[in-house]
Design an enzyme around this catalytic site. Structure first.
Site, PDB file in Angstrom:
ATOM      1  N   ARG A  20     -14.679 -15.961 -32.044  1.00  0.00           N
ATOM      2  CA  ARG A  20     -13.292 -16.378 -32.271  1.00  0.00           C
ATOM      3  C   ARG A  20     -12.266 -15.335 -31.825  1.00  0.00           C
ATOM      4  NH1 ARG A  20     -14.098 -17.694 -38.444  1.00  0.00           N
ATOM      5  NH2 ARG A  20     -16.025 -16.547 -38.088  1.00  0.00           N
ATOM      6  N   LYS A  27     -16.296  -7.318 -31.598  1.00  0.00           N
ATOM      7  CA  LYS A  27     -15.269  -7.446 -32.639  1.00  0.00           C
ATOM      8  C   LYS A  27     -15.016  -6.147 -33.391  1.00  0.00           C
ATOM      9  CE  LYS A  27     -16.307 -10.048 -36.205  1.00  0.00           C
ATOM     10  NZ  LYS A  27     -16.489 -11.269 -37.006  1.00  0.00           N
ATOM     11  N   LYS A 355       4.561  17.100 -18.067  1.00  0.00           N
ATOM     12  CA  LYS A 355       3.134  16.744 -18.056  1.00  0.00           C
ATOM     13  C   LYS A 355       2.293  17.998 -17.875  1.00  0.00           C
ATOM     14  CE  LYS A 355      -0.201  15.922 -15.020  1.00  0.00           C
ATOM     15  NZ  LYS A 355      -0.537  16.048 -13.611  1.00  0.00           N
ATOM     16  N   ASN A 381      16.061  28.749 -18.099  1.00  0.00           N
ATOM     17  CA  ASN A 381      16.882  27.543 -18.137  1.00  0.00           C
ATOM     18  C   ASN A 381      16.587  26.698 -16.896  1.00  0.00           C
ATOM     19  OD1 ASN A 381      19.483  26.434 -19.613  1.00  0.00           O
ATOM     20  ND2 ASN A 381      19.665  26.054 -17.429  1.00  0.00           N
ATOM     21  N   TYR A 391       2.313  17.292  -6.287  1.00  0.00           N
ATOM     22  CA  TYR A 391       1.301  16.460  -5.621  1.00  0.00           C
ATOM     23  C   TYR A 391       1.652  16.326  -4.153  1.00  0.00           C
ATOM     24  CZ  TYR A 391      -1.791  12.396  -5.005  1.00  0.00           C
ATOM     25  OH  TYR A 391      -2.768  11.540  -4.595  1.00  0.00           O
TER      26      TYR A 391
END
Ligand code: UD1
Ligand code: CA
Length: 470
Positions: A20, A27, A355, A381, A391
């Site tokens: 279900r 589940k 990141k 700063n 990258y």
């Protein structure tokens, strides 16, 4: 009763398909406040002080097995290769449970069960010593559950929804799916249950024990939410709300100040110091820790975050896998992710993404920047619009910026590049070479001013002697 303490095993059933749920994921691994459903059942078992735990896996069992191996060392895994019903599941595990005097069998899909309830059930079972103890509860809407029918001889029969007569359907006492068996009695009946008309029902074992082996005791759990089974996506939503309410209320009892508990979501592994303040719409997930006097602004999400004391997240901001020092001010619209470590008194302002970076005390990056794969020394700063170009299309490289630097607005650091202490960059510079300590780098085209530009432009615009159209 014998003087020797009774041994007890706990068998958590988690092999079922969960049809279900309409999902490729088993589940018990469906997410409930960002933890698998079975996390809660196992946690209740653990806090009830029960040991000797085995989880029975089957449908996508390798996923369940690897979760158990990773997160629950000491818990055994037993395979049920064919899912022929919970009765069959218990039978498959006989070699494991027959070594104990008693076995507690419960479904991995009852995440709201409390450790106190399990403790009480075990104590009663060991005290009264029936052959089987069954937990039931009175449901407002019993549909979908097995009804507990009390028989005249004191026995018990459990009638599943599909097989119930109209008058049986009216019974509101339902089987919670939590059973305690005397293993000797269970051994006798487990091979007797059959699947002539349906799958192997564990509930048939309860009835058979009552008929041939001795007493069946029923404990009615008085909290109607506690034993809600999670079978459908709707059950997941309902259960999440109940769990969240419990968790938020628990934290408030310990000092959390929460403006709107109903819109605040806190995962079960989150730890809060006293005097944490949350505005509406906050979500805190995973293994997060928020220190004293920290504050999370509206519609912010924190996942696996350590937030230092007196730090303030201005919402909305999204932060994951990060460690933030004391007295930081982050946001609004800040995004920190993938192992960011901030020192004390750091300011990461509006529309700044950080990141995988280490940022020293008192650094300020107040506006519109991307800082990725970088280290920034104390008190530096970072001007608005600064970007670490980490990258090159093939690999990621690091940018190292020293202490007390002044980075002019709109500086591009083309990594790998390293900037000494007390260095400066001119606004709009594209930095491709290292900058020594105390130097100023200017890396942009020199400005050219064209005299009388506006007059020359208006003359150009007024020319009417262009090529003729034929
Ligand atoms: C079951 C009970 C029902 C009770 C309800 C409470 C039966 C026949 N019915 O219904 O009386 O009111 O729980 O929540 O037991 N499982 C296996 N292997 C299998 C089949 C199932 O391990 O081959 C496990 C499932 O993963 C689940 C548990 O057994 O944890 C119960 O199965 P489920 O299909 O959820 O039974 P319900 O229909 O909810
Ligand atoms: Ca169920």
């Amino acid at each position: 009763m014998s003087e020797i303490p009774q041994s007890l095993g706990v068998l958590v059933l988690a092999a079922g398909k969960g049809t279900r749920m309409h999902s490729d994921r088993p589940k018990v691994l469906q997410s409930l406040l960002e933890e698998p459903v079975i996390y809660y059942t196992l946690n209740a078992v653990k806090f009830a002080g029960l040991q000797n735990i085995a989880v029975l896996v089957g449908y996508h069992g390798e996923q369940v097995e690897s979760y158990i191996k990773e997160e629950w060392p000491g818990v055994e895994v037993i395979w049920q290769h064919e899912q022929l019903g919970a009765g069959h599941a218990v039978k498959v595990a006989e070699n494991w449970w027959e070594r104990f005097d008693n076995v507690l069998v419960l479904s991995g899909d009852v995440p709201l069960v409390r450790s106190e309830t399990l403790e009480g059930m075990v104590a009663k079972h060991l005290g009264v010593a029936p052959r089987c103890t069954l937990m039931s509860f009175i449901a407002d809407d019993p549909s979908g559950y097995g009804r507990v029918e009390r028989l005249a001889d004191g026995g018990v029969r459990i009638v599943e929804e599909d097989e119930a007569q109209d008058e049986e359907r009216l019974i509101q006492e339902i089987n919670a799916g939590v059973y305690l068996f005397d293993t000797k009695a269970l051994s006798v009946v487990i091979n007797e249950i059959n699947n002539d008309e349906h799958e192997y029902y564990i509930t048939d074992a309860v009835q058979l024990i009552g008929e041939t082996e001795g007493d069946v005791c029923v404990i009615i759990c008085d909290d109607k939410y506690e034993l809600l089974g999670v079978n459908t996506p709707n059950d997941l939503a309902v259960t999440a709300k109940v769990l969240n309410k419990r968790i938020v209320r628990g934290h408030m009892l310990n000092g959390l100040k929460c403006m709107d508990p109903a819109s605040t979501w806190i995962g079960p592994r989150v730890e809060l110091d006293r005097d944490v303040f949350m505005e509406p719409g906050v979500q805190i997930w995973g293994k997060s820790y928020l220190a004293n006097e920290s504050r999370v602004g509206a519609y912010s999400t924190l996942r696996n975050v350590r937030l230092g004391s007196h730090s303030r997240i201005i919402g909305p901001s999204v932060i994951s896998d990060s460690d933030i020092g004391e007295r930081a001010e982050i946001g609004p619209f800040a995004c920190l992710r993938d192992d960011v470590r901030l020192g004390a008194d750091v300011r990461v302002g509006r529309f700044v993404e950080v990141k995988n970076s280490v940022i020293g005390d008192s650094v300020k990056a107040p506006h519109l920047s991307y800082v990725g794969d970088a280290s920034i020394g104390k008190r530096t700063n970072i001007g608005a619009g600064t970007i670490t170009c980490n990258y090159d299309g093939i690999r990621k490289s690091r940018t190292a910026i020293g202490e007390d630097c002044f980075v002019g607005s709109d500086t591009m650091f083309v990594a790998p590049v390293s900037i000494g202490n007390r260095a400066s960059t001119a606004a709009g510079s594209v930095i491709t070479k290292d900058i020594p300590d105390d130097s100023m780098a200017i890396a942009r085209q020199r400005q050219t001013n064209i005299d009388n530009w506006s007059q020359r432009r208006s003359i150009t615009n007024c020319r009417t002697d262009g090529p003729k159209e034929d």
